[in-house]
Design a protein around this motif. Structure first.
Motif, short mmCIF file in Angstrom:
data_model
loop_
_atom_site.label_atom_id
_atom_site.label_comp_id
_atom_site.label_asym_id
_atom_site.label_seq_id
_atom_site.Cartn_x
_atom_site.Cartn_y
_atom_site.Cartn_z
N HIS A 96 0.85 -1.19 0.00
CA HIS A 96 0.00 0.00 0.00
C HIS A 96 0.89 1.25 0.00
CE1 HIS A 96 0.37 -0.84 4.38
NE2 HIS A 96 0.62 0.44 4.41
N ALA A 99 1.25 5.52 0.39
CA ALA A 99 0.64 6.71 0.97
C ALA A 99 1.60 7.85 0.76
CB ALA A 99 0.36 6.52 2.45
N LEU A 148 5.28 6.76 1.70
CA LEU A 148 5.29 5.48 2.38
C LEU A 148 4.98 4.36 1.40
CD1 LEU A 148 3.69 7.54 4.66
CD2 LEU A 148 4.15 5.49 5.95
N GLY A 161 4.32 0.55 2.04
CA GLY A 161 4.24 -0.42 3.11
C GLY A 161 4.77 0.24 4.37
N ASP A 162 5.73 -0.39 5.02
CA ASP A 162 6.30 0.19 6.23
C ASP A 162 7.55 1.02 5.95
OD1 ASP A 162 4.37 -0.86 7.84
OD2 ASP A 162 5.43 -2.75 8.12
N LYS A 220 18.80 6.98 9.29
CA LYS A 220 18.10 7.19 10.56
C LYS A 220 19.04 7.02 11.74
CE LYS A 220 14.53 4.64 11.90
NZ LYS A 220 13.16 4.30 12.29
N ILE A 221 19.93 6.03 11.64
CA ILE A 221 20.84 5.76 12.75
C ILE A 221 22.26 6.05 12.31
CG2 ILE A 221 21.75 3.96 14.26
CD1 ILE A 221 18.98 2.58 13.91
N GLY A 222 22.98 6.81 13.11
CA GLY A 222 24.39 7.05 12.82
C GLY A 222 24.60 8.09 11.74
N GLN A 280 15.26 12.14 4.25
CA GLN A 280 15.45 11.57 5.58
C GLN A 280 14.76 10.22 5.62
OE1 GLN A 280 16.94 12.79 8.72
NE2 GLN A 280 16.53 10.64 9.10
N THR A 292 6.73 1.82 12.94
CA THR A 292 6.50 0.39 13.14
C THR A 292 7.62 -0.24 13.97
OG1 THR A 292 7.43 0.18 10.95
CG2 THR A 292 5.07 -0.16 11.16
N ASP A 293 8.81 0.33 13.89
CA ASP A 293 9.91 -0.20 14.69
C ASP A 293 9.75 0.26 16.13
OD1 ASP A 293 10.85 -0.86 12.22
OD2 ASP A 293 12.30 0.79 12.11
N CYS A 328 10.92 4.27 17.73
CA CYS A 328 10.89 5.27 16.66
C CYS A 328 9.66 6.15 16.82
CB CYS A 328 10.86 4.55 15.31
SG CYS A 328 10.78 5.68 13.93
N LEU A 368 12.35 13.78 14.68
CA LEU A 368 12.27 12.33 14.54
C LEU A 368 13.26 11.71 15.53
CD1 LEU A 368 11.66 9.64 12.89
CD2 LEU A 368 13.55 10.28 11.45
N GLN A 423 14.95 8.09 17.14
CA GLN A 423 15.11 6.65 16.95
C GLN A 423 16.14 6.14 17.94
OE1 GLN A 423 13.87 4.10 14.53
NE2 GLN A 423 14.86 2.90 16.13
N SER A 463 18.50 2.94 19.19
CA SER A 463 19.04 1.66 18.75
C SER A 463 19.99 1.15 19.83
CB SER A 463 19.78 1.83 17.42
OG SER A 463 20.71 2.86 17.53
N ARG A 523 21.78 4.05 21.90
CA ARG A 523 22.06 5.23 21.09
C ARG A 523 20.74 5.90 20.74
NH1 ARG A 523 26.13 6.73 17.01
NH2 ARG A 523 25.03 8.31 15.83
N ASP A 554 19.22 8.68 18.39
CA ASP A 554 19.43 9.61 17.27
C ASP A 554 18.21 10.50 17.14
OD1 ASP A 554 21.91 9.12 15.53
OD2 ASP A 554 21.23 7.09 16.02
N HIS A 599 16.61 13.64 14.87
CA HIS A 599 16.76 14.44 13.65
C HIS A 599 15.74 15.55 13.66
CE1 HIS A 599 19.33 11.37 11.77
NE2 HIS A 599 18.55 10.52 12.39
N PHE A 625 3.56 4.91 10.85
CA PHE A 625 3.35 6.28 10.38
C PHE A 625 2.22 6.36 9.36
CE2 PHE A 625 7.90 6.78 11.64
CZ PHE A 625 7.62 7.57 12.73
N ALA A 626 1.99 5.25 8.62
CA ALA A 626 0.95 5.28 7.60
C ALA A 626 -0.39 5.61 8.24
CB ALA A 626 0.89 3.94 6.89
#
Lengths: 235, 291, 452
Positions: free
Chosen positions: A30, A32, A48, A50-51, A83-85, A121, C41-42, C45, C56, C58, C60, C133, C135, C137, C284-285
């Protein structure tokens, strides 16, 4: 034989559990999209699949640094933030792929000596990330009103060990796949703008993936069109 | 009556053409391409002369120098010991790195690797990973304890376009040149013992060869672009193929759109290039091993 | 891109409005902007929206070896990034003063307040601990970054679940989410930053300044507090003097705001957990508002791929078969070989000294002839074409130039020149061709000599 197999799979997909809301064969997850959700950038979009989710912001045409100025066209920059690092070599490579794809369609000659900056992002990665980045970038460019000769979309295909084709794969499907191919196609003639691949595959498989991606791109472009129609339905 | 103009001498003519090339390089190229040839005398589907020298660096465990026209890339491979990764105790490492020093072109600056170098490194890493040239399991000496790390350093000495083909070729030639000593683990002391007298070649499982194209004015495809051609083109495409005709990489970093049929033409050219290059490589390797 | 400066009249207007107890967005002095929290979903987050400011977060985790002086404590790491997306003035990869200040404040607020039980993050003392960690943003900058970031950080930490581990002897086993449910972090309290902006040397005060207000303010007071009204950190910046009463009044306001926000956070977390437990849709959807005309959704679509195989076959069948290979590699010395009948590189000609050429030229005449035959044919035609092309191009070029030549002259030239120029070029390039092989021949001979 092959067709029968496919049909079977489609049925199993439709009755599949809610946790995996999508069949293993030839369907897109799906979609979005929300445009203009950030106040600061000139154009923004969250896409988006899916996820998988990517947020894009576009600044431009705007002032450019003298060192980056090009006298006959706009300087296009793409920044991809994980997203990370911190961003690494893989991000640089993706930035370049996205930038060159944008450069192929953006009419930069209309805005010489300016900069157009696309900031992407990653919000969540659940497979087909580069394709989602491309889609988000395109929608954000449209929202910013940057002149373009065509729209573009990203499509990922995965080939599993038996040679079955999966469109818009999830992370799990990507991991199990023998090869993953990502294409960018333009909206006018569905020509191949960008491609990057992983794994080994034959030329016949490549052509099949490309044909499937072209079929899928029709759906994505229809999604673009309907989403923009809705957006500009009230004036 | 028209006034008489003396014929232009050849030197002046050449000088004018030269300045035309500087002022309107794209128009200059288009004129040539219309006649199915290129300013350096090549046909559209013709590669530059490719020269390979293997074993160029005596201090490295394996090395190769590749020259494709003016583009020159040297690859040195150094093998070192390391503990295998925690999540895969039966594997070694292959670490490729592409360096584009300021020496090779005025485009590059000193300091940390620029975008081009990073993207090329990533491409080489992708080729290594996708084609499975070296099985990482082959590099394991003792599971969970000791494994080989192959540091593959590619340095460009002269940049004149088509760096990806030259780098892929140099890497393959150098890997075929690598000889690793036999290592046994002494069970009493648990230390590694290196037998330098008994060396063996690496098991190179695939022969990926890259073929690059440049697209001119969204339609015309030319093979093996020079630096100038790359700069003027509207897009590039690199196909990496192994000996069975399987594709390891179809790298098209944006640019002009191509149809499936055009891609297929490129692939046929890649097939014949692969034959050429593998013949060349076989010849070179034979000439060294026979001695 | 540089920040657009604020004009004087805009500045005066803003200050006048503040004096009259009015704010541009219609808020009262002590009003906080709307807060919206949505989860991905994670685990760990979240996106926090404070008015138009958006962050945002997150979280980890990773198993690492602990710091030497704290062998039994896990490691907490915070990293706030000011993405260029948030405002054009933020440059990627640059540690600006603002960024350093914000990161430092976040660390003080969340790490030094000991809100997370770091000892519970220890797996094997002195060997393996969890590194958490965070993060953050910044996606959109509309003022008051620190409040939004601190809320995002604590929400993400509360939402996060780390994989379960078990220790048996020396062996550490990590369980995937399928094997064992991941475990939440143990959080003692939830510190939240509240910002106060001061104007006219502290005469006027506003809670939760937006970007415009931040640009005209004189000083900023940030109070980090938890719902038990315990102050975790306090920072005044901008160089204004505050009276004791002012600080006390601010801390009272902060207490009220923190209670409200904490309640909101807990509600959001409970809601998300409920949806996850019930197997409903989350992520988020779901947080995209359907009624907005800027948003659009499409259910999963099946793509008709029945004819792709035929299409692929058609293309492959139509394509030209790969040409047969004609070129044969030339072996110069053991270890060096060459392929291709295209142009030579420009090195050969430059490197050669006259001497070498002479030597090679005389001694190896026979071999030279052979190689010339191999490569000569094709390159010659190439050169001829080159000469002709130059002429044709020149003709076009002159036409566009201010000096207009008559047609007859042009014709004359075309007849005249092919004798002159191509010869010249050909002479040059063939000599280069001769040089290259001769040099390597010389080398080979020299090697032989030394071997002898």
């Amino acid at each position: 034989m092959e067709v029968a197999k496919r049909a079977d799979r489609k049925v199993s997909a439709d009755t599949g559990a809610e946790s995996s809301p999508r069949g293993p064969v030839c369907s897109l997850r799906h979609f979005a999209c929300e445009q203009n959700l950030l106040s600061r950038p000139d154009g923004s979009a969250s896409f988006l699949q899916g996820d998988t989710s990517v947020l894009a912001g576009v600044y431009g045409p705007a002032e450019v640094k003298v060192s980056k100025e090009i006298f006959n066209k706009a300087t296009l920059e793409v920044i991809l933030r994980p997203k990370i690092g911190l961003p690494g070599v893989a991000e640089k490579s993706r930035e370049r792929l996205t930038r060159n794809t944008c450069e192929a369609v953006v009419l930069g000659a209309l805005h010489p000596r300016t900069s157009i900056t696309v900031v992407l992002q990653v919000v969540s990665d659940a497979g087909s990330l580069l394709a989602c980045c491309l889609n988000a970038a395109c929608m954000a460019l449209v929202d910013a009103g940057v002149p373009m000769r065509a729209l573009f979309c990203g499509v990922s295909c995965a080939l599993d060990a038996d040679g079955n084709l999966v469109l818009d794969p999830t992370t799990k499907q990507e991991k199990e796949a023998r090869a993953v191919l990502t294409f960018a196609l333009d909206s006018v003639e569905q020509k191949l703008l960008m491609s990057t691949t992983k794994g080994l595959y034959s030329d016949a498989e490549l052509q099949q993936c490309l044909a499937a991606a072209q079929a899928a791109s029709q759906h994505i472009f229809r999604f673009y069109r309907e989403s923009l129609q809705r957006r500009y339905s009230k004036s | 009556m028209r006034p008489h103009v003396p014929p232009v001498p050849a030197d002046t003519l050449l000088a004018v053409v030269k300045s035309w090339r500087t002022v309107e390089p794209l128009e200059y190229y288009r004129r040539f391409l219309k006649e199915n040839c290129r300013p350096d005398g090549r046909e559209l589907g013709e590669f530059r002369t490719t020269t390979v020298n293997i074993g160029s660096i005596s201090t490295a465990d394996g090395s190769a120098l590749v020259k494709q026209g003016n583009t020159t890339v040297i690859c040195g491979i150094k093998a070192e010991f390391a503990a295998p990764p925690l999540d895969a105790p039966d594997r070694g490492y292959v670490v490729p790195n592409v360096d584009l020093p300021p020496l090779c072109s005025s485009r590059f600056r000193t300091g940390p690797p620029g975008e081009e170098a990073q993207v090329t490194s990533q491409f080489i890493a992708d080729v290594l990973e996708n084609s499975q040239i070296i099985k990482k399991e082959d590099l394991c000496i003792s599971p969970g304890k000791l494994a080989w790390v192959l540091y593959c350093d590619l340095i460009c000495l002269d940049y004149d376009g088509n760096i990806l083909d030259a780098c892929t070729f140099a890497l393959l030639a150098a890997l075929k040149n690598v000889q690793l000593p036999e290592v046994t683990i002494n069970e009493e002391t648990a230390l590694a013992e290196v037998n330098l007298k008994k060396k063996s070649y690496l098991n190179v499982r695939a022969n990926p060869v890259a073929t690059s194209f440049a697209v001119f004015d969204d339609t015309l495809l030319i093979v093996d672009p020079t630096g100038e051609e790359e700069h003027l083109s509207t897009g590039t495409l690199t196909i990496v193929m192994d000996e069975e005709g399987k594709l390891c990489c179809l790298h098209k970093p944006g640019g002009s759109g191509l149809t499936g049929a055009k891609l297929q033409d490129c692939m046929s050219r890649a097939v014949s290039r692969h034959k050429e290059v593998s013949r060349l490589l076989d010849e070179v390797i034979q000439s060294v091993t026979h001695k | 891109m540089k920040e657009t400066p604020l004009s004087n009249c805009e500045r005066r207007f803003l200050l006048r409005a503040i004096e009259e107890k009015k704010r541009l967005d219609g808020r009262q002095t002590y009003d906080y902007r709307n807060i919206r929290i949505s989860f991905g979903t994670d685990y760990g987050c979240c996106i926090v929206e404070l008015g138009k400011t958006r962050v945002l977060g997150q979280v980890s985790c990773e198993l690492v070896s602990p710091k030497l002086n704290r062998a039994t404590e896990g490691i907490l790491f915070f990293n706030l990034e000011l993405s260029q997306m948030a405002a054009p003035a933020f440059e990627p990869g640059r540690q600006s003063d603002l960024l350093v200040k914000l990161n430092r404040l976040l660390e003080r607020c969340l790490r030094n307040s000991k809100c997370i039980d770091t000892e519970s993050l220890c797996v094997v003392a002195g060997e393996k601990v969890w590194q958490i960690r965070v993060d953050l943003h910044l996606l959109n900058h509309d003022g008051n970054i620190i409040d939004a970031a601190s809320i995002a950080a604590i929400v993400a930490l509360c939402h996060f679940r780390r994989p379960d581990v078990s220790v048996q002897g020396e062996e550490v086993t990590l369980y995937t989410p399928e094997e064992r449910d991941p475990v939440p972090l143990s959080i003692h309290h939830m510190p939240i930053c509240i910002s106060f902006a001061f104007f006219q040397q502290g005469t006027y005060l506003l809670v939760d300044p937006n970007e415009r207000e931040e640009r005209v303010m004189d000083g900023l007071l940030v109070i980090a507090m938890n719902k038990h009204r315990e102050i975790c950190t306090i920072q005044s910046s901008g160089g204004i003097m505050l009276l004791k009463d002012q600080v006390l009044r601010c801390s009272k306001i902060a207490g009220v705001k923190v209670a409200e926000i904490t309640e909101l956070i807990q509600k959001a977390l409970e809601n998300d957990q409920k949806v996850r437990k019930e197997g409903g849709k989350f992520g988020f959807a779901e947080s995209i508002a359907n009624q907005r005309i800027t948003a659009f959704k499409m259910e999963k679509a099946s793509v008709d791929t029945s004819n792709i195989e035929e299409k692929a076959e058609e293309i492959i069948a139509e394509a030209e078969p790969p040409p047969e290979v004609v070129s044969k590699p030339v072996l110069w010395t053991p270890g060096t070989a060459q392929i291709g009948d295209g142009i030579e590189n420009s090195w050969g000609g430059l490197e050669d000294s006259e001497k070498e050429e002479e030597e090679g030229g005389i001694d190896e005449a026979v071999i030279l002839d052979d190689t010339k035959m191999d490569t000569g044919g094709v390159s010659d035609t190439g050169n001829q074409a080159l000469g002709l092309m130059i002429l044709i191009s020149f003709g076009y070029f002159l036409k566009g130039a201010p000096i207009v030549l008559s047609d007859s002259e042009e014709e004359e030239m075309i007849i005249l020149e092919p004798d002159k120029t191509p010869k010249k070029i050909r002479a040059q390039t063939t000599s280069a061709k001769e040089k290259a092989p001769s040099r390597s021949q010389v080398k080979r001979r020299r090697k032989k000599r030394t071997a002898n």
